[in-house]
Write a protein that holds these residues in place. Structure first.
Motif, PDB file in Angstrom:
ATOM      1  N   TYR A 147      -5.813  -2.679  -3.740  1.00  0.00           N
ATOM      2  CA  TYR A 147      -4.929  -3.024  -4.854  1.00  0.00           C
ATOM      3  C   TYR A 147      -4.127  -1.782  -5.233  1.00  0.00           C
ATOM      4  O   TYR A 147      -4.659  -0.657  -5.274  1.00  0.00           O
ATOM      5  N   MET A 148      -2.851  -2.003  -5.523  1.00  0.00           N
ATOM      6  CA  MET A 148      -1.915  -0.916  -5.755  1.00  0.00           C
ATOM      7  C   MET A 148      -2.349  -0.050  -6.935  1.00  0.00           C
ATOM      8  O   MET A 148      -2.786  -0.546  -7.966  1.00  0.00           O
ATOM      9  N   GLY A 149      -2.215   1.260  -6.749  1.00  0.00           N
ATOM     10  CA  GLY A 149      -2.570   2.205  -7.802  1.00  0.00           C
ATOM     11  C   GLY A 149      -1.700   3.442  -7.731  1.00  0.00           C
ATOM     12  O   GLY A 149      -0.616   3.435  -7.128  1.00  0.00           O
ATOM     13  N   SER A 150      -2.192   4.533  -8.309  1.00  0.00           N
ATOM     14  CA  SER A 150      -1.435   5.790  -8.361  1.00  0.00           C
ATOM     15  C   SER A 150      -2.375   6.964  -8.160  1.00  0.00           C
ATOM     16  O   SER A 150      -2.305   7.969  -8.870  1.00  0.00           O
ATOM     17  N   THR A 151      -3.279   6.854  -7.196  1.00  0.00           N
ATOM     18  CA  THR A 151      -4.233   7.939  -6.923  1.00  0.00           C
ATOM     19  C   THR A 151      -3.627   8.943  -5.953  1.00  0.00           C
ATOM     20  O   THR A 151      -2.695   8.642  -5.217  1.00  0.00           O
ATOM     21  N   GLY A 152      -4.191  10.135  -5.928  1.00  0.00           N
ATOM     22  CA  GLY A 152      -3.689  11.184  -5.034  1.00  0.00           C
ATOM     23  C   GLY A 152      -2.380  11.760  -5.526  1.00  0.00           C
ATOM     24  O   GLY A 152      -2.108  11.831  -6.735  1.00  0.00           O
ATOM     25  N   PHE A 153      -1.544  12.192  -4.591  1.00  0.00           N
ATOM     26  CA  PHE A 153      -0.251  12.792  -4.924  1.00  0.00           C
ATOM     27  C   PHE A 153       0.744  11.673  -5.182  1.00  0.00           C
ATOM     28  O   PHE A 153       1.414  11.180  -4.268  1.00  0.00           O
ATOM     29  N   SER A 154       0.862  11.263  -6.440  1.00  0.00           N
ATOM     30  CA  SER A 154       1.650  10.073  -6.788  1.00  0.00           C
ATOM     31  C   SER A 154       2.261  10.244  -8.164  1.00  0.00           C
ATOM     32  O   SER A 154       1.691  10.898  -9.038  1.00  0.00           O
ATOM     33  N   THR A 155       3.444   9.629  -8.336  1.00  0.00           N
ATOM     34  CA  THR A 155       4.123   9.669  -9.633  1.00  0.00           C
ATOM     35  C   THR A 155       4.055   8.345 -10.370  1.00  0.00           C
ATOM     36  O   THR A 155       4.521   8.249 -11.500  1.00  0.00           O
ATOM     37  N   GLY A 156       3.494   7.324  -9.734  1.00  0.00           N
ATOM     38  CA  GLY A 156       3.415   6.011 -10.360  1.00  0.00           C
ATOM     39  C   GLY A 156       2.801   5.027  -9.394  1.00  0.00           C
ATOM     40  O   GLY A 156       2.612   5.333  -8.205  1.00  0.00           O
ATOM     41  N   PRO A 157       2.470   3.813  -9.868  1.00  0.00           N
ATOM     42  CA  PRO A 157       1.826   2.831  -8.994  1.00  0.00           C
ATOM     43  C   PRO A 157       2.730   2.421  -7.832  1.00  0.00           C
ATOM     44  O   PRO A 157       3.868   2.002  -8.040  1.00  0.00           O
ATOM     45  N   HIS A 158       2.211   2.536  -6.634  1.00  0.00           N
ATOM     46  CA  HIS A 158       2.935   2.142  -5.428  1.00  0.00           C
ATOM     47  C   HIS A 158       1.957   2.194  -4.264  1.00  0.00           C
ATOM     48  O   HIS A 158       0.823   2.667  -4.399  1.00  0.00           O
ATOM     49  N   VAL A 159       2.379   1.719  -3.109  1.00  0.00           N
ATOM     50  CA  VAL A 159       1.612   1.872  -1.880  1.00  0.00           C
ATOM     51  C   VAL A 159       2.447   2.676  -0.894  1.00  0.00           C
ATOM     52  O   VAL A 159       3.635   2.399  -0.690  1.00  0.00           O
ATOM     53  N   HIS A 160       1.819   3.698  -0.360  1.00  0.00           N
ATOM     54  CA  HIS A 160       2.465   4.498   0.691  1.00  0.00           C
ATOM     55  C   HIS A 160       2.093   3.845   2.022  1.00  0.00           C
ATOM     56  O   HIS A 160       0.931   3.777   2.406  1.00  0.00           O
ATOM     57  N   TYR A 161       3.093   3.373   2.755  1.00  0.00           N
ATOM     58  CA  TYR A 161       2.869   2.613   3.981  1.00  0.00           C
ATOM     59  C   TYR A 161       3.382   3.409   5.169  1.00  0.00           C
ATOM     60  O   TYR A 161       4.545   3.816   5.210  1.00  0.00           O
ATOM     61  N   GLU A 162       2.501   3.639   6.143  1.00  0.00           N
ATOM     62  CA  GLU A 162       2.868   4.356   7.358  1.00  0.00           C
ATOM     63  C   GLU A 162       2.578   3.496   8.572  1.00  0.00           C
ATOM     64  O   GLU A 162       1.619   2.721   8.593  1.00  0.00           O
ATOM     65  N   VAL A 163       3.379   3.694   9.603  1.00  0.00           N
ATOM     66  CA  VAL A 163       3.132   3.100  10.921  1.00  0.00           C
ATOM     67  C   VAL A 163       3.141   4.254  11.920  1.00  0.00           C
ATOM     68  O   VAL A 163       4.110   5.022  11.980  1.00  0.00           O
ATOM     69  N   ARG A 164       2.054   4.367  12.672  1.00  0.00           N
ATOM     70  CA  ARG A 164       1.933   5.431  13.669  1.00  0.00           C
ATOM     71  C   ARG A 164       1.784   4.806  15.055  1.00  0.00           C
ATOM     72  O   ARG A 164       0.994   3.871  15.241  1.00  0.00           O
ATOM     73  N   VAL A 165       2.521   5.343  15.996  1.00  0.00           N
ATOM     74  CA  VAL A 165       2.453   4.910  17.383  1.00  0.00           C
ATOM     75  C   VAL A 165       2.040   6.119  18.223  1.00  0.00           C
ATOM     76  O   VAL A 165       2.762   7.116  18.272  1.00  0.00           O
ATOM     77  N   ASN A 166       0.847   6.010  18.828  1.00  0.00           N
ATOM     78  CA  ASN A 166       0.283   7.118  19.620  1.00  0.00           C
ATOM     79  C   ASN A 166       0.212   8.398  18.801  1.00  0.00           C
ATOM     80  O   ASN A 166       0.487   9.494  19.288  1.00  0.00           O
ATOM     81  N   GLY A 167      -0.146   8.231  17.537  1.00  0.00           N
ATOM     82  CA  GLY A 167      -0.337   9.381  16.654  1.00  0.00           C
ATOM     83  C   GLY A 167       0.909   9.894  15.980  1.00  0.00           C
ATOM     84  O   GLY A 167       0.819  10.760  15.104  1.00  0.00           O
ATOM     85  N   GLN A 168       2.085   9.419  16.355  1.00  0.00           N
ATOM     86  CA  GLN A 168       3.333   9.880  15.770  1.00  0.00           C
ATOM     87  C   GLN A 168       3.864   8.850  14.773  1.00  0.00           C
ATOM     88  O   GLN A 168       3.873   7.648  15.063  1.00  0.00           O
ATOM     89  N   THR A 169       4.293   9.352  13.614  1.00  0.00           N
ATOM     90  CA  THR A 169       4.833   8.433  12.609  1.00  0.00           C
ATOM     91  C   THR A 169       6.209   7.930  13.031  1.00  0.00           C
ATOM     92  O   THR A 169       7.003   8.652  13.633  1.00  0.00           O
ATOM     93  N   VAL A 170       6.471   6.662  12.709  1.00  0.00           N
ATOM     94  CA  VAL A 170       7.776   6.051  12.978  1.00  0.00           C
ATOM     95  C   VAL A 170       8.258   5.401  11.690  1.00  0.00           C
ATOM     96  O   VAL A 170       7.485   5.204  10.737  1.00  0.00           O
ATOM     97  N   ASN A 171       9.515   5.059  11.640  1.00  0.00           N
ATOM     98  CA  ASN A 171      10.074   4.435  10.452  1.00  0.00           C
ATOM     99  C   ASN A 171       9.516   3.016  10.293  1.00  0.00           C
ATOM    100  O   ASN A 171       9.744   2.149  11.157  1.00  0.00           O
ATOM    101  N   PRO A 172       8.775   2.734   9.202  1.00  0.00           N
ATOM    102  CA  PRO A 172       8.165   1.417   9.058  1.00  0.00           C
ATOM    103  C   PRO A 172       9.173   0.290   8.792  1.00  0.00           C
ATOM    104  O   PRO A 172       8.798  -0.883   8.889  1.00  0.00           O
ATOM    105  N   VAL A 173      10.418   0.645   8.444  1.00  0.00           N
ATOM    106  CA  VAL A 173      11.389  -0.395   8.085  1.00  0.00           C
ATOM    107  C   VAL A 173      11.588  -1.376   9.222  1.00  0.00           C
ATOM    108  O   VAL A 173      11.749  -2.582   9.008  1.00  0.00           O
ATOM    109  N   SER A 174      11.549  -0.866  10.464  1.00  0.00           N
ATOM    110  CA  SER A 174      11.764  -1.760  11.594  1.00  0.00           C
ATOM    111  C   SER A 174      10.620  -2.759  11.772  1.00  0.00           C
ATOM    112  O   SER A 174      10.756  -3.711  12.552  1.00  0.00           O
ATOM    113  N   TYR A 175       9.486  -2.539  11.064  1.00  0.00           N
ATOM    114  CA  TYR A 175       8.358  -3.456  11.164  1.00  0.00           C
ATOM    115  C   TYR A 175       8.275  -4.398   9.952  1.00  0.00           C
ATOM    116  O   TYR A 175       7.402  -5.247   9.916  1.00  0.00           O
ATOM    117  N   LEU A 176       9.154  -4.216   8.950  1.00  0.00           N
ATOM    118  CA  LEU A 176       9.069  -5.062   7.750  1.00  0.00           C
ATOM    119  C   LEU A 176       9.600  -6.463   8.051  1.00  0.00           C
ATOM    120  O   LEU A 176      10.530  -6.629   8.837  1.00  0.00           O
TER     121      LEU A 176
END
Length: 374
Positions: free
Chosen positions: A345-374
């Motif tokens: 459930y969405m919160g604001s823990t860690g390095f955060s300025t407000g409630p949100h979810v930080h979403y990452e997509v990694r391919v073979n360990g490298q981060t890619v732009n998640p927008v192409s997966y939305l």
């Protein structure tokens, strides 16, 4: 008579026969050394002379004061003097060697320190140049975002329909619940200084975005021309993240992990001072966060790197998704989850300025732009 004596002295027999031979014993010849000395003393017995030792040479050093004081003498045997001179010479050589090494070490250290200072100055200059380059890349991205927004407005006003990439290619300005501008929570891992690879990737993304915007604007131009000719109206368009009629594999991340709006895009942000390895989707505290594909939970819990409460899901084929800053995590490591299943459930823990979810997509360990997966 005299002749007889001469014969006797010569050892020849006398003329008379029958006279017995007389043996004359001659006295031993006296050794001249046994002869009495001039004083008439009896000769002394012969004795062996003792071997004489070599006399040791002694050097005398005199110290004469200038005030006619007592003169002091220092006597040194030759052996001691030679040993002393050898010691002084060895000490002088050691001193010269130590002094030379000290001078060499001093110059070497000075040269090393000078090189280190120069390298630091060069590194600082390069870091400053890299920061300026990242700021320019960030500014270009902002301009692309403005063009994207302008294009979206034109499409809405003309009824031409949204662009094929559903808005900005970096994710900024996107929303899937009509709450645009109401949430601004941002975060991610702790601030990461942009590197050459990050800036290069950001510039590549800018270049790709420019090509997309050009193609999209050309498409809009064609649509407007067609509308002017036929006075037609645009058709229905599916919502962002809709999976209706999708043939995408269930193990490929697809759709939004939560409803909300993208408050921070992927790439450089904050005037180029930070590289953001994912996108931030902001909404109210407690908004459900779902898995975007089937997979196995590898991490579920607190992360000390700035993500706060975090969930990592391995989808196989080298693809992994990450969901950070959750208020609460409701899955555990090793658990198998399906697409659309609530994982936190969405919160604001860690390095955060407000409630949100930080979403990452990694391919073979490298981060890619998640927008192409939305």
């Amino acid at each position: 008579m005299a002749k007889k004596e001469e014969q006797e002295q010569n050892g020849t027999p006398g003329p008379k026969a029958g006279v017995a031979d007389k043996t004359m014993v001659m006295a031993p010849v006296a050794d001249p050394s046994d002869a009495p000395d001039s004083k008439g003393d009896a000769p002394a017995e012969k004795e062996e002379k003792p071997k004489t030792k070599k006399k040791q040479t002694i050097y005398t050093i005199k110290l004469i004061p200038d005030d006619d004081g007592t003169t002091k003498s220092i006597r040194l045997p030759a052996r001691v003097l030679k040993f002393g001179l050898a010691s002084v010479a060895a000490g002088a050589l050691l001193f010269v060697g130590a002094f030379s090494y000290s001078v060499y070490s001093t110059f070497a250290n000075q040269n090393g320190a000078s090189e280190i200072r120069e390298l630091r100055e060069v590194n600082n200059i390069q870091q400053e140049q890299l920061l300026q380059l990242s700021k320019k890349a960030n500014a270009l991205q902002d301009e692309i975002d403005q063009l994207t927004q302008l294009e979206s407005d034109l499409r809405r006003m003309s009824g031409a329909g949204p662009a094929q990439d559903d808005g900005a290619s970096d994710g900024s300005g996107l929303t899937n619940d009509g709450t645009n501008g109401k949430h601004d929570g941002q975060g991610g891992p702790y601030v990461q200084q942009p590197s050459l690879d990050n800036v290069s990737e950001a510039l590549d993304n800018v270049e790709k975005d420019i090509e997309k915007r050009r193609a999209s604007l050309l498409e809009l131009q064609e649509q407007l021309k067609a509308q002017q000719e036929s006075l037609g109206t645009p058709g229905m368009v599916s919502l962002p993240g809709s999976l209706v009629g999708s043939t995408v594999s269930v193990t490929t991340p697809t759709g939004w992990p939560a409803r909300g709006e993208v408050s921070s895009p992927y790439g450089l942000r904050w005037n180029g001072s930070d590289f953001h390895p994912g996108i931030d989707i902001a909404n109210d505290m407690g908004t459900p966060i779902v898995a975007t594909a089937d997979g196995t939970v590898t991490t579920a819990g607190w992360n000390a790197g700035g993500y706060g409460n975090m969930v990592d899901i391995d989808h196989g084929n080298g693809i992994m998704t990450r969901y950070g800053h959750a208020m609460q995590v409701v899955v555990s490591a090793g658990q198998h989850v399906r697409r659309g299943q609530i994982i936190a459930y969405m919160g604001s823990t860690g390095f955060s300025t407000g409630p949100h979810v930080h979403y990452e997509v990694r391919v073979n360990g490298q981060t890619v732009n998640p927008v192409s997966y939305l």
